[in-house]
Design a protein around this motif. Sequence first.
Motif, PDB file in Angstrom:
ATOM      1  N   ARG A 116       5.584 -30.129  29.015  1.00 27.44           N
ATOM      2  CA  ARG A 116       4.123 -30.034  28.969  1.00 27.44           C
ATOM      3  C   ARG A 116       3.716 -29.341  27.664  1.00 27.44           C
ATOM      4  O   ARG A 116       4.288 -28.301  27.307  1.00 27.44           O
ATOM      5  CB  ARG A 116       3.620 -29.236  30.169  1.00 27.44           C
ATOM      6  CG  ARG A 116       2.106 -29.200  30.358  1.00 27.44           C
ATOM      7  CD  ARG A 116       1.574 -30.526  30.775  1.00 27.44           C
ATOM      8  NE  ARG A 116       0.189 -30.445  31.275  1.00 27.44           N
ATOM      9  CZ  ARG A 116      -0.597 -31.493  31.420  1.00 27.44           C
ATOM     10  NH1 ARG A 116      -0.165 -32.713  31.110  1.00 27.44           N
ATOM     11  NH2 ARG A 116      -1.822 -31.351  31.897  1.00 27.44           N
ATOM     12  N   ALA A 117       2.751 -29.912  26.966  1.00 26.43           N
ATOM     13  CA  ALA A 117       2.353 -29.360  25.664  1.00 26.43           C
ATOM     14  C   ALA A 117       0.836 -29.351  25.553  1.00 26.43           C
ATOM     15  O   ALA A 117       0.191 -30.381  25.726  1.00 26.43           O
ATOM     16  CB  ALA A 117       2.958 -30.182  24.523  1.00 26.43           C
ATOM     17  N   CYS A 118       0.268 -28.176  25.252  1.00 28.60           N
ATOM     18  CA  CYS A 118      -1.183 -28.009  25.196  1.00 28.60           C
ATOM     19  C   CYS A 118      -1.615 -27.443  23.840  1.00 28.60           C
ATOM     20  O   CYS A 118      -1.074 -26.439  23.372  1.00 28.60           O
ATOM     21  CB  CYS A 118      -1.650 -27.042  26.285  1.00 28.60           C
ATOM     22  SG  CYS A 118      -1.257 -27.542  27.974  1.00 28.60           S
ATOM     23  N   ALA A 119      -2.604 -28.095  23.241  1.00 27.49           N
ATOM     24  CA  ALA A 119      -3.261 -27.570  22.049  1.00 27.49           C
ATOM     25  C   ALA A 119      -4.712 -27.316  22.416  1.00 27.49           C
ATOM     26  O   ALA A 119      -5.285 -28.027  23.255  1.00 27.49           O
ATOM     27  CB  ALA A 119      -3.159 -28.564  20.892  1.00 27.49           C
TER      28      ALA A 119
ATOM     29  N   VAL B 126       2.199 -23.986  24.281  1.00 22.36           N
ATOM     30  CA  VAL B 126       0.788 -23.823  23.920  1.00 22.36           C
ATOM     31  C   VAL B 126       0.695 -23.584  22.421  1.00 22.36           C
ATOM     32  O   VAL B 126       1.282 -22.628  21.900  1.00 22.36           O
ATOM     33  CB  VAL B 126       0.134 -22.654  24.686  1.00 22.36           C
ATOM     34  CG1 VAL B 126      -1.323 -22.487  24.251  1.00 22.36           C
ATOM     35  CG2 VAL B 126       0.215 -22.884  26.185  1.00 22.36           C
ATOM     36  N   PHE B 127      -0.031 -24.454  21.734  1.00 21.50           N
ATOM     37  CA  PHE B 127      -0.185 -24.373  20.283  1.00 21.50           C
ATOM     38  C   PHE B 127      -1.428 -23.568  19.919  1.00 21.50           C
ATOM     39  O   PHE B 127      -2.521 -23.830  20.419  1.00 21.50           O
ATOM     40  CB  PHE B 127      -0.309 -25.776  19.677  1.00 21.50           C
ATOM     41  CG  PHE B 127       0.909 -26.627  19.832  1.00 21.50           C
ATOM     42  CD1 PHE B 127       2.043 -26.401  19.062  1.00 21.50           C
ATOM     43  CD2 PHE B 127       0.940 -27.668  20.760  1.00 21.50           C
ATOM     44  CE1 PHE B 127       3.175 -27.193  19.203  1.00 21.50           C
ATOM     45  CE2 PHE B 127       2.063 -28.471  20.899  1.00 21.50           C
ATOM     46  CZ  PHE B 127       3.185 -28.232  20.121  1.00 21.50           C
ATOM     47  N   GLN B 128      -1.246 -22.595  19.025  1.00 24.31           N
ATOM     48  CA  GLN B 128      -2.340 -21.741  18.549  1.00 24.31           C
ATOM     49  C   GLN B 128      -2.534 -21.997  17.052  1.00 24.31           C
ATOM     50  O   GLN B 128      -1.628 -21.779  16.241  1.00 24.31           O
ATOM     51  CB  GLN B 128      -1.990 -20.279  18.771  1.00 24.31           C
ATOM     52  CG  GLN B 128      -3.063 -19.286  18.387  1.00 24.31           C
ATOM     53  CD  GLN B 128      -4.020 -18.990  19.509  1.00 24.31           C
ATOM     54  OE1 GLN B 128      -5.172 -19.409  19.458  1.00 24.31           O
ATOM     55  NE2 GLN B 128      -3.566 -18.276  20.532  1.00 24.31           N
ATOM     56  N   SER B 129      -3.703 -22.477  16.672  1.00 20.75           N
ATOM     57  CA  SER B 129      -3.959 -22.788  15.266  1.00 20.75           C
ATOM     58  C   SER B 129      -4.155 -21.518  14.452  1.00 20.75           C
ATOM     59  O   SER B 129      -4.384 -20.431  14.990  1.00 20.75           O
ATOM     60  CB  SER B 129      -5.192 -23.682  15.133  1.00 20.75           C
ATOM     61  OG  SER B 129      -6.346 -23.000  15.579  1.00 20.75           O
TER      62      SER B 129
END
Length: 339
Positions: free
Chosen positions: A90-93, A65-68
């Motif tokens: 699995r990759a989530c932004a 999980v990407f956090q900006s």
Amino acid sequence: MKKIFVNIGFGILGLILVLLIVGTIYENLGRRSAAQNFPPPGKLVDIGGRHIQLDCRGSGSPTVVFQSGQDMAGSLSWSAVHDEIAKATRACAYSRAGIMWSAPHDAPALAKSIAEDLHAALKNANEKGPLVLVGHSLGGPYNMVYTKYFGAEVAGLVFVDTSHPDQLSRGRALEALESNSAPLERKSESNWSAFLEKSGAALNWTGIVRFLAAMEEKEGNRTESNDQAEKAYASTSFSSFLKEEDALEQTLNEAGTFRHLGDRPIAVLTAVQPVPKQELSKFDKALKENGSWMQKDQAKWSSQSQHQLVQDTGHYIQLDRPAVVIDAVRSVISKVRAK
């Protein structure tokens, strides 16, 4: 003579009125164009009367999980690394409340609320843990707060030139020790910048924020499409951006209450921009040393950590040196899978 001045006054008022009308039309057309030309990647997840934009790709476990950071790009901050990580798992932004395609929240942008939003979005989208949280800049403290409240889901973390819980307090301490006028100048500049930001928010409806965003050059190697999308939504993201800024000290204080990650594998990436020492003032050197200490301190939060200095990059390592971030995330993924 008096009549001339009266006519000039009416002329100025008329010009201002015309500019306001034109600006309002410009803003409304811009918002309509943004919705048509830049639809949300992924999907909008209902979290109870509001929606959060979540873009998940690939398959496998753990889920990254990407956090900006504190900017207005939201999920687009990770465009240079998202697909590569999605090839491995699995990759989530996602975009936080009020940023880009996500609906705003009326409440203050407190770190706990942001963590709860993300948790609800992942749960309602049926995205499963364990999670590897990847944060840039202020995304680091946000991820620490998420781990504080939902730690059972978090198996690893990656810190991409992230903020440190003590950065404001240590920065103030350094300024207090500085004897020349520089701190006063910095404080004056900061107050002026805050005034301009608040004024921009109040006049957002006139199109001023949209116009200034269109003129701005963004940091990092952004694609033209993503740059245009961020600018198209700048006026709608701006208020939430300021809310996060207003809550910055509370966010860092909250993150500072949780600094122990046990044996979770973590990677800390630190941007290094070479500057000749002779070009740095004494205060700037102290700031640089302080920043170095804080980055090293983050690597001590886990018994299983790696710290890498990334040369020749700006603050947005994921855009300037995406391969470095991809390797770091893959490394943490491998360690999580091996446990």
